[in-house]
Design a protein around this motif. Sequence first.
Motif, mmCIF file in Angstrom:
data_model
loop_
_atom_site.group_PDB
_atom_site.id
_atom_site.type_symbol
_atom_site.label_atom_id
_atom_site.label_comp_id
_atom_site.label_asym_id
_atom_site.label_seq_id
_atom_site.Cartn_x
_atom_site.Cartn_y
_atom_site.Cartn_z
ATOM 1 N N ASN A 25 0.824 -1.235 -0.017
ATOM 2 C CA ASN A 25 -0.090 -0.003 -0.082
ATOM 3 C C ASN A 25 1.012 1.273 -0.097
ATOM 4 O O ASN A 25 0.319 2.114 -0.384
ATOM 5 N N ALA A 50 -11.580 10.506 3.764
ATOM 6 C CA ALA A 50 -11.287 9.370 2.748
ATOM 7 C C ALA A 50 -11.068 9.686 1.335
ATOM 8 O O ALA A 50 -10.316 9.273 0.718
ATOM 9 N N ALA A 51 -11.891 10.731 1.159
ATOM 10 C CA ALA A 51 -11.920 11.200 -0.421
ATOM 11 C C ALA A 51 -10.476 11.776 -0.692
ATOM 12 O O ALA A 51 -9.729 11.495 -1.712
ATOM 13 N N HIS A 54 -7.909 8.945 -0.545
ATOM 14 C CA HIS A 54 -8.056 8.136 -1.833
ATOM 15 C C HIS A 54 -7.420 9.007 -3.024
ATOM 16 O O HIS A 54 -6.731 8.207 -3.837
ATOM 17 N N GLY A 57 -4.151 7.836 -3.566
ATOM 18 C CA GLY A 57 -3.735 6.567 -3.665
ATOM 19 C C GLY A 57 -3.771 6.076 -2.267
ATOM 20 O O GLY A 57 -3.160 4.498 -2.089
ATOM 21 N N VAL A 58 -4.433 6.428 -1.295
ATOM 22 C CA VAL A 58 -4.078 5.837 0.085
ATOM 23 C C VAL A 58 -5.421 4.866 0.151
ATOM 24 O O VAL A 58 -6.483 5.048 -0.436
ATOM 25 N N HIS A 59 -5.120 3.724 0.540
ATOM 26 C CA HIS A 59 -6.229 2.602 0.812
ATOM 27 C C HIS A 59 -7.053 2.992 2.308
ATOM 28 O O HIS A 59 -6.442 2.994 3.144
ATOM 29 N N THR A 60 -8.361 3.347 2.105
ATOM 30 C CA THR A 60 -9.167 3.566 3.233
ATOM 31 C C THR A 60 -10.324 2.946 3.528
ATOM 32 O O THR A 60 -10.677 2.223 2.557
ATOM 33 N N ALA A 61 -10.760 3.175 4.678
ATOM 34 C CA ALA A 61 -12.151 2.713 4.873
ATOM 35 C C ALA A 61 -12.869 3.490 5.876
ATOM 36 O O ALA A 61 -12.229 4.316 6.528
ATOM 37 N N ILE A 102 -4.716 -0.666 6.266
ATOM 38 C CA ILE A 102 -5.685 0.361 5.728
ATOM 39 C C ILE A 102 -5.889 1.505 6.740
ATOM 40 O O ILE A 102 -5.830 0.953 7.954
#
Lengths: 204, 204
Positions: A25, A50-51, A54, A57-61, A102
Amino acid sequence: MKGCPTQNVTWRELTIGRPEREALNRHKGATVWLTGLSGSGKSTIADLLAARLHSEGVHTAVLDGDNIRHGLNCDLGFSPEARTENIRRIAEVAKLLTSFGIINMVAFISPYSSDRDSARKIQGDGDFIEVFVHAPLEVVEERDPKGLYKKARLGLIKEFTGIDAPYEEPVNPELVLHTHLETPEESVEAVVAHLRRAGILKEE
Amino acid sequence: MKGCPTQNVTWRELTIGRPEREALNRHKGATVWLTGLSGSGKSTIADLLAARLHSEGVHTAVLDGDNIRHGLNCDLGFSPEARTENIRRIAEVAKLLTSFGIINMVAFISPYSSDRDSARKIQGDGDFIEVFVHAPLEVVEERDPKGLYKKARLGLIKEFTGIDAPYEEPVNPELVLHTHLETPEESVEAVVAHLRRAGILKEE
């Protein structure tokens, strides 16, 4: 919290663990735990954050109070015990997400210090970023985006945080956001700056 | 399963949803649900599959019976009701992981058809790949990697699947792996081939 019978359950080491997933990641996993009154801006900030991440390129939840009660925690009500179990399960899911590399945003009122402390303990200290999303009660009651304060004042909702259930303010959070004094975008940048300082995100 | 009081809980649409995360990951999210007797090879296959996919840059997660009972489901025992709640929560977490664009491997005995059907219903059909990890009881009892069958035969463990608790074989799973007739690597390739056929992974 109930006891944990781990008899006949053995811990298994997996080939692909947290370091391998963080390498893929190109950032670390972490939990950004947003706590504050209903209407303080937790969900708005989680969504914007998150937006923002993202787009890099960061993996978010996002684990959102409004969403997760439809699923995992749909069996839980709003009594103190149910709120505690609600937070415990969310903390465990957040820990899993962190272990999968994440950056997860958790947006729940989480009004009790003891529950947030348990969540921190479940996560491990460096992985847990407690963010107090603060606005005075009179401000959030004026905002009342879902009309819940009005209902609570009329007695149509019981045990509503800030009205007839307590909100215990964080004593030593990693970050405080004053959403009545700054824009959501400014709040988001403050969190991003913290993630960089903490080495969870790489420096630009 | 208890009822789900979603009163005063509203569903929120988030800016970054499943399509955006799948685009970032360059594969779809899905749940590979491995079911079978203790010792059939579920965890071994989940681990190898994660390693195989990870080496291709796929974003993976493993939910493992041995691991998750230390955390999220540490409050649950092994009665039929507890097993059902165990599976329900795991299915909800798997659904979250799928919605975050992650290919997640779920390795649990999950002996009851009704529970697996519930898990499929929670997930949505196309996202749920039921994989029956099959080996005859005499083979897994001979393997007995954790010595649990021996204990169960001696009556030291009660309600042990295959001995004094039922295992209901899948009737119409997406895939059957015969782990007494093929190597773990061959089993893994069969799953990968299915993921490509289903369009979850891109064709090579």
